[in-house]
Design a protein around this motif. Structure first.
Motif, PDB file in Angstrom:
ATOM      1  N   LYS A  33      43.085  39.449  35.998  1.00 26.85           N
ATOM      2  CA  LYS A  33      43.804  38.303  35.664  1.00 26.85           C
ATOM      3  C   LYS A  33      45.176  38.139  35.213  1.00 26.85           C
ATOM      4  N   LYS A  34      45.631  39.401  34.589  1.00 27.40           N
ATOM      5  CA  LYS A  34      46.982  39.249  34.305  1.00 27.40           C
ATOM      6  C   LYS A  34      48.178  39.917  35.370  1.00 27.40           C
ATOM      7  N   LEU A  35      47.455  40.260  36.613  1.00 25.31           N
ATOM      8  CA  LEU A  35      48.231  41.047  37.359  1.00 25.31           C
ATOM      9  C   LEU A  35      49.302  40.029  37.984  1.00 25.31           C
ATOM     10  N   SER A  36      50.346  40.361  37.629  1.00 20.44           N
ATOM     11  CA  SER A  36      51.623  39.257  38.256  1.00 20.44           C
ATOM     12  C   SER A  36      52.606  39.919  39.165  1.00 20.44           C
TER      13      SER A  36
ATOM     14  N   SER B 151      40.335  42.034  47.645  1.00 22.28           N
ATOM     15  CA  SER B 151      41.374  42.972  47.164  1.00 22.28           C
ATOM     16  C   SER B 151      42.239  42.464  45.848  1.00 22.28           C
ATOM     17  N   PHE B 152      42.402  41.201  46.049  1.00 22.73           N
ATOM     18  CA  PHE B 152      43.034  40.321  44.837  1.00 22.73           C
ATOM     19  C   PHE B 152      42.411  39.164  44.483  1.00 22.73           C
ATOM     20  N   MET B 153      41.273  39.076  44.716  1.00 21.33           N
ATOM     21  CA  MET B 153      40.248  37.772  44.479  1.00 21.33           C
ATOM     22  C   MET B 153      40.370  37.526  42.938  1.00 21.33           C
ATOM     23  N   GLY B 154      40.777  36.519  42.593  1.00 22.09           N
ATOM     24  CA  GLY B 154      40.716  36.169  40.972  1.00 22.09           C
ATOM     25  C   GLY B 154      41.927  36.536  40.278  1.00 22.09           C
ATOM     26  N   CYS B 155      43.057  36.872  41.065  1.00 26.58           N
ATOM     27  CA  CYS B 155      44.211  37.293  40.328  1.00 26.58           C
ATOM     28  C   CYS B 155      45.121  36.142  39.895  1.00 26.58           C
TER      29      CYS B 155
ATOM     30  N   SER C 279      48.999  44.257  34.282  1.00 27.58           N
ATOM     31  CA  SER C 279      50.063  43.271  34.657  1.00 27.58           C
ATOM     32  C   SER C 279      50.708  43.528  35.995  1.00 27.58           C
ATOM     33  N   SER C 280      51.010  45.037  36.194  1.00 25.81           N
ATOM     34  CA  SER C 280      51.728  45.332  37.422  1.00 25.81           C
ATOM     35  C   SER C 280      51.222  46.504  38.168  1.00 25.81           C
ATOM     36  N   ILE C 281      51.437  46.468  39.412  1.00 27.08           N
ATOM     37  CA  ILE C 281      50.993  47.785  39.921  1.00 27.08           C
ATOM     38  C   ILE C 281      51.835  48.146  41.313  1.00 27.08           C
TER      39      ILE C 281
ATOM     40  N   CYS D 143      37.990  48.542  32.632  1.00 28.82           N
ATOM     41  CA  CYS D 143      38.887  49.123  31.573  1.00 28.82           C
ATOM     42  C   CYS D 143      39.590  47.770  31.335  1.00 28.82           C
ATOM     43  N   SER D 144      39.134  47.093  30.487  1.00 34.47           N
ATOM     44  CA  SER D 144      39.728  45.827  30.159  1.00 34.47           C
ATOM     45  C   SER D 144      41.053  45.579  29.109  1.00 34.47           C
ATOM     46  N   THR D 145      41.424  46.779  28.817  1.00 38.39           N
ATOM     47  CA  THR D 145      42.633  46.952  27.888  1.00 38.39           C
ATOM     48  C   THR D 145      43.754  47.748  28.471  1.00 38.39           C
ATOM     49  N   LEU D 146      43.373  48.350  29.646  1.00 31.56           N
ATOM     50  CA  LEU D 146      44.553  48.781  30.502  1.00 31.56           C
ATOM     51  C   LEU D 146      45.541  48.102  30.978  1.00 31.56           C
ATOM     52  N   SER D 147      46.841  48.211  30.656  1.00 25.47           N
ATOM     53  CA  SER D 147      47.739  47.177  30.894  1.00 25.47           C
ATOM     54  C   SER D 147      48.520  47.564  32.053  1.00 25.47           C
TER      55      SER D 147
END
Length: 240
Positions: free
Chosen positions: A167-170, A185-189, A147-149, A120-124
């Protein structure tokens, strides 16, 4: 001639409906005895959808409790709001819904299945209710705009690849209930700059933070007894 016709009919494929009933453009399977309805695939879902708490069919009322496996996969959804009666989101339920920007999950939700929102590539952003006890493997894999969770304290482990490729998870907030951070779990973040690992964590799985190239600030609690291979590969902390 009759014998030939019978033989041909025996090999004709049976046509089986993928759903029991359609109500207001949404397709359901019904559990008659329990009076429960499960949202299923069946049409070209698109746009904005609200899932009701119940449906009426054939003079009976059914409570909508589940979004079934593959129910909306690869649909052109923009937004979806789930009723408070829903407790389960099945495997791959929203996989590949690349236009899906807004999801409203209900209090009372217990389970988010494997690959549920994968791609779901547009779910922010998404708010996970504090009633959820399980988030399946790869549930948010490749949600590249997320971007956040905030993980609620009802969760005790992060399953494998759950946020891989976000990729935008900060910003990630984990509760003190978490004991295990699963593999990849967070590979490639790549937008993660810092990460607070709760004191409750005892296990960090293989490649859990691999490829988090921006990660510069992380503290490993003393309670961590096992760090798997390549957990921090291609990060600043290469000596771990």
């Amino acid at each position: 001639m009759k014998k030939v016709l019978v033989a041909i009919l025996m090999f004709l494929p049976m046509v089986v409906s993928a759903y029991d009933v359609e109500v207001d453009g949404i397709y359901y399977n019904l559990i008659e005895k329990a009076k429960i309805a499960e949202v299923t695939s069946g049409g070209n879902y698109e746009g904005d959808i609200i899932i009701p708490s119940s449906i009426d069919y054939d003079g009976k009322t059914y409570t909508v409790e589940k979004i079934g496996d593959d129910a909306f996969s690869y649909s052109n959804l923009y937004t979806i709001k789930l009723a408070s009666s829903i407790t389960t989101i099945g495997n791959r339920a929203f996989r590949g819904c690349w236009k899906l920007k807004t999801v409203i999950l209900p209090q009372g939700l217990l389970y988010i299945g494997e690959d549920a929102f994968m791609g779901c590539s547009t779910l922010s952003s998404i708010e996970i209710p504090n009633t959820v006890t399980t988030i399946g493997r790869c549930a948010f894999l490749d949600c590249s705009e997320l971007s956040s969770i905030v993980i609620p304290n009802s969760i005790t482990q992060l399953n494998g690849s759950v946020f891989q490729g976000c990729k935008k998870l900060s910003s990630v907030i984990l509760p003190n209930s978490i004991a295990e951070i699963g593999e990849s779990s967070f590979m490639g973040c790549i937008s993660l700059l810092s990460f607070d690992i709760p004191n409750s964590v005892t296990y960090i799985g293989m490649s859990a933070f691999a490829g988090c190239k921006g990660l510069t600030d992380i503290v490993i609690p003393n309670n961590v007894t096992f760090i798997a291979s390549w957990a921090f590969s291609n990060c600043v902390f290469r000596d771990l």
